[in-house]
Design a protein around this motif. Structure first.
Motif, PDB file in Angstrom:
ATOM      1  N   LEU A 281       0.710  -1.188  -0.033  1.00 50.26           N
ATOM      2  CA  LEU A 281      -0.170  -0.131  -0.044  1.00 50.26           C
ATOM      3  C   LEU A 281       0.850   1.234  -0.153  1.00 50.26           C
ATOM      4  CD1 LEU A 281      -2.883   1.384   0.124  1.00 50.26           C
ATOM      5  CD2 LEU A 281      -2.740   1.037   2.514  1.00 50.26           C
ATOM      6  N   ALA A 282       2.002   1.113   0.869  1.00 47.34           N
ATOM      7  CA  ALA A 282       2.806   2.365   0.737  1.00 47.34           C
ATOM      8  C   ALA A 282       3.732   2.590  -0.358  1.00 47.34           C
ATOM      9  CB  ALA A 282       3.708   2.277   2.095  1.00 47.34           C
ATOM     10  N   MET A 311       1.795 -12.899   0.815  1.00 47.95           N
ATOM     11  CA  MET A 311       0.283 -12.782   0.509  1.00 47.95           C
ATOM     12  C   MET A 311       0.483 -11.933  -0.770  1.00 47.95           C
ATOM     13  SD  MET A 311      -2.599 -13.125   1.204  1.00 47.95           S
ATOM     14  CE  MET A 311      -2.316 -13.836   2.891  1.00 47.95           C
ATOM     15  N   VAL A 312       1.219 -10.834  -1.027  1.00 44.99           N
ATOM     16  CA  VAL A 312       1.237 -10.182  -2.275  1.00 44.99           C
ATOM     17  C   VAL A 312       1.621 -11.116  -3.505  1.00 44.99           C
ATOM     18  CG1 VAL A 312       2.131  -7.957  -1.120  1.00 44.99           C
ATOM     19  CG2 VAL A 312       3.814  -9.412  -1.987  1.00 44.99           C
ATOM     20  N   ASN A 313       2.399 -12.134  -3.412  1.00 44.53           N
ATOM     21  CA  ASN A 313       2.566 -13.136  -4.507  1.00 44.53           C
ATOM     22  C   ASN A 313       1.330 -13.970  -4.523  1.00 44.53           C
ATOM     23  OD1 ASN A 313       5.063 -12.054  -5.046  1.00 44.53           O
ATOM     24  ND2 ASN A 313       6.149 -13.793  -3.905  1.00 44.53           N
ATOM     25  N   LYS A 317      -0.721 -13.849  -7.928  1.00 42.00           N
ATOM     26  CA  LYS A 317      -0.725 -15.053  -8.849  1.00 42.00           C
ATOM     27  C   LYS A 317       0.581 -15.041  -9.478  1.00 42.00           C
ATOM     28  CE  LYS A 317      -6.007 -15.666  -8.767  1.00 42.00           C
ATOM     29  NZ  LYS A 317      -6.919 -15.707  -9.863  1.00 42.00           N
ATOM     30  N   LYS A 318       1.564 -14.734  -9.055  1.00 41.69           N
ATOM     31  CA  LYS A 318       2.709 -14.724  -9.577  1.00 41.69           C
ATOM     32  C   LYS A 318       4.071 -14.177  -8.604  1.00 41.69           C
ATOM     33  CE  LYS A 318       2.649 -10.152 -11.710  1.00 41.69           C
ATOM     34  NZ  LYS A 318       2.615  -9.242 -12.938  1.00 41.69           N
ATOM     35  N   ALA A 319       5.192 -14.564  -8.784  1.00 41.05           N
ATOM     36  CA  ALA A 319       6.327 -13.974  -8.149  1.00 41.05           C
ATOM     37  C   ALA A 319       6.509 -12.495  -8.163  1.00 41.05           C
ATOM     38  CB  ALA A 319       7.410 -15.035  -8.260  1.00 41.05           C
ATOM     39  N   GLY A 354       2.463  -3.929  -9.818  1.00 41.80           N
ATOM     40  CA  GLY A 354       1.792  -5.156  -9.335  1.00 41.80           C
ATOM     41  C   GLY A 354       0.911  -4.875  -8.107  1.00 41.80           C
ATOM     42  N   PHE A 355       1.526  -4.250  -7.037  1.00 42.34           N
ATOM     43  CA  PHE A 355       0.703  -3.910  -5.922  1.00 42.34           C
ATOM     44  C   PHE A 355      -0.588  -2.848  -6.112  1.00 42.34           C
ATOM     45  CE2 PHE A 355       5.229  -3.155  -3.698  1.00 42.34           C
ATOM     46  CZ  PHE A 355       5.418  -4.546  -3.608  1.00 42.34           C
ATOM     47  N   ALA A 356      -0.225  -2.150  -7.140  1.00 43.22           N
ATOM     48  CA  ALA A 356      -1.795  -1.049  -7.306  1.00 43.22           C
ATOM     49  C   ALA A 356      -2.694  -2.396  -7.837  1.00 43.22           C
ATOM     50  CB  ALA A 356      -1.399  -0.149  -8.250  1.00 43.22           C
ATOM     51  N   THR A 357      -2.542  -3.301  -8.731  1.00 45.48           N
ATOM     52  CA  THR A 357      -3.499  -4.013  -9.188  1.00 45.48           C
ATOM     53  C   THR A 357      -4.236  -4.920  -8.085  1.00 45.48           C
ATOM     54  OG1 THR A 357      -2.148  -4.102 -11.086  1.00 45.48           O
ATOM     55  CG2 THR A 357      -4.047  -5.724 -10.828  1.00 45.48           C
ATOM     56  N   LEU A 358      -3.361  -5.480  -7.242  1.00 44.27           N
ATOM     57  CA  LEU A 358      -3.842  -6.549  -6.212  1.00 44.27           C
ATOM     58  C   LEU A 358      -4.475  -5.856  -5.278  1.00 44.27           C
ATOM     59  CD1 LEU A 358      -1.899  -6.631  -3.471  1.00 44.27           C
ATOM     60  CD2 LEU A 358      -0.305  -7.632  -4.928  1.00 44.27           C
ATOM     61  N   LEU A 359      -4.164  -4.678  -5.095  1.00 44.38           N
ATOM     62  CA  LEU A 359      -5.113  -3.931  -3.871  1.00 44.38           C
ATOM     63  C   LEU A 359      -6.219  -3.646  -4.254  1.00 44.38           C
ATOM     64  CD1 LEU A 359      -2.094  -1.545  -2.465  1.00 44.38           C
ATOM     65  CD2 LEU A 359      -3.329  -3.389  -1.356  1.00 44.38           C
ATOM     66  N   THR A 360      -6.609  -3.449  -5.553  1.00 44.43           N
ATOM     67  CA  THR A 360      -8.009  -3.086  -5.852  1.00 44.43           C
ATOM     68  C   THR A 360      -8.882  -4.395  -5.541  1.00 44.43           C
ATOM     69  OG1 THR A 360      -7.517  -3.808  -7.932  1.00 44.43           O
ATOM     70  CG2 THR A 360      -7.117  -1.635  -7.735  1.00 44.43           C
TER      71      THR A 360
END
Length: 402
Positions: A281-282, A311-313, A317-319, A354-360
């Motif tokens: 998030l940061a 958890m982010v991976n 769904k990827k490394a 990638g962070f921005a995508t998964l957080l949505t």
């Protein structure tokens, strides 16, 4: 006597303490006269809870690490059950710590008090067969990850996705300049976040390798500034463990200062768990590292059914971020990874995108904040119990031991 409802809460670790405090605030917003009892940490204490015993007594992780503490944990379980029996609260909410929480929920089943488990046991990651033992343990399960709702409903359990609390953490609101001014750091000094864990049993495993890594990093980055955000529960442990480090770390226990450190950071090394989502998030480039007792690791490797630990991976769904676990949790590998995280713009951009995508995907349906959505589910159950107390399962519906 009062007609104000009493909710008994249990949080067993730092992240649960944060969830509990936000939940208490959200419940009060919807029902101002609500009362609380139970077990929590400093954040829940600030919110008005008088903890039955110190939350740190429950902050243990690992299959082998827990063995020396079984007797004391058993005593704490007896205390919690006796407290609930004496108070007869209108509802019990257990937050995380499934090893303790699920035993407590089973023990209090004969009291016919509605029970909520907030944060699902991660049986989708390992030992999935345990899900068969959950029916009858709670009346409602509140989950933090979107795929968990489908997983548990598939097994016939009443699960509700309420959104992930990291979205309320304000981890993305830090002030980098304020952090640098506060600690007298130059604008160019590279800040490295080190997150060894919130439990007294896990931090000592990562801190020695972090210290050895800093010896190597200091040669390449003389100005590097390590920052260790920790819960007050393990702050003294961390201070003692880092007293002889070649680079004295800044130890941060206050939330706002932690977020300021995130804003100033160029990279982070963290254990797996909620901390990865805070850093995401940061927008802090990171690698995940972890080390547990070798026996625990060997058992876990045989049981884990998911391709990633971070958890982010899992959500991406990827490394998306490197995972340096057990044998790969070495000073030289960690130092090499940190240098890459701090100097490779393409790697940094890839992670942040990638962070921005998964957080949505962590927002629950609707517009309610996660704690408000959880509070609504809990109060709905409370109202249903008041209208139909016979709706709770009978003593004969208890599940077998988990």
């Amino acid at each position: 006597m009062t007609d104000a409802p009493l909710i008994w809460l249990l949080a067993g670790e730092a992240s649960g303490d944060v969830l509990g405090s936000r939940l208490m605030t959200a419940l009060r917003k919807q029902k101002p006269d609500i009362r609380f009892a139970g077990v929590g940490g400093p954040r829940m204490t600030e919110a008005g809870l008088v903890s039955l015993f110190p939350m740190k007594d429950l902050a243990i992780m690992g299959l082998v690490e827990i063995l020396p503490r079984i007797r004391s944990l058993s005593r704490r379980l007896d205390e919690a059950v006796a407290h609930i029996e004496a108070l007869r609260p209108d509802l019990v909410v257990t937050i995380d710590s499934p090893g303790f929480s699920l035993r407590l929920l089973r023990r209090i089943a004969p009291l016919r008090i509605p029970r909520v488990q907030y944060v699902a046991p991660q049986v989708w990651a390992w030992r999935e067969h345990r899900v068969r033992k959950f029916p009858g343990l709670w009346e409602k399960l509140l989950v933090l990850l979107p795929f968990e709702e489908t997983f548990f409903q598939k097994h016939g359990l009443d699960a509700h996705f309420v959104g992930h609390p990291v979205l309320q953490s304000e981890a993305d609101t830090g002030n980098a300049q304020r952090f640098r001014r506060q600690h007298g750091l130059s604008d160019s000094a590279p800040v490295l976040i080190l997150m060894p864990g919130s439990r007294r049993s896990e931090a000592p495993r990562l801190l020695p390798v972090f210290g050895a890594m800093l010896v190597l990093l200091k040669k390449r980055m003389p100005e590097i500034v390590p920052v260790i955000p920790v819960s007050p529960v393990v702050a003294d442990t961390v201070r003692k463990a880092t007293a002889r480090w070649p680079v004295s770390p800044l130890i941060v226990t206050e939330t706002t200062e932690k977020h300021d450190a995130f804003a100033a950071a160029s990279a982070a090394l963290t254990k797996s768990g909620t901390s990865t989502l805070e850093l995401a998030l940061a927008g802090v480039p990171m690698a995940v590292t972890y080390r547990v007792n070798p026996i625990t690791a060997a058992i876990a490797r045989r049981l884990i059914r998911v391709p990633y630990v971070a958890m982010v991976n899992l959500l991406a769904k990827k490394a998306l971020v490197p995972e340096l676990l057990q044998e790969d949790c070495r000073a030289d590998k960690l130092a090499q990874t940190v240098v890459q995280l701090m100097t490779d713009p393409q790697l940094q951009a890839r992670q942040k995108e990638g962070f921005a995508t998964l957080l949505t995907g962590l927002h629950a349906p609707g517009t309610a904040a996660p704690a408000d959505a959880a509070a609504t589910e809990i109060l709905t159950l409370l109202k249903g119990k008041a209208a139909d107390p016979a709706s709770l399962h009978s003593d004969g519906c208890l599940p077998p031991e988990a």
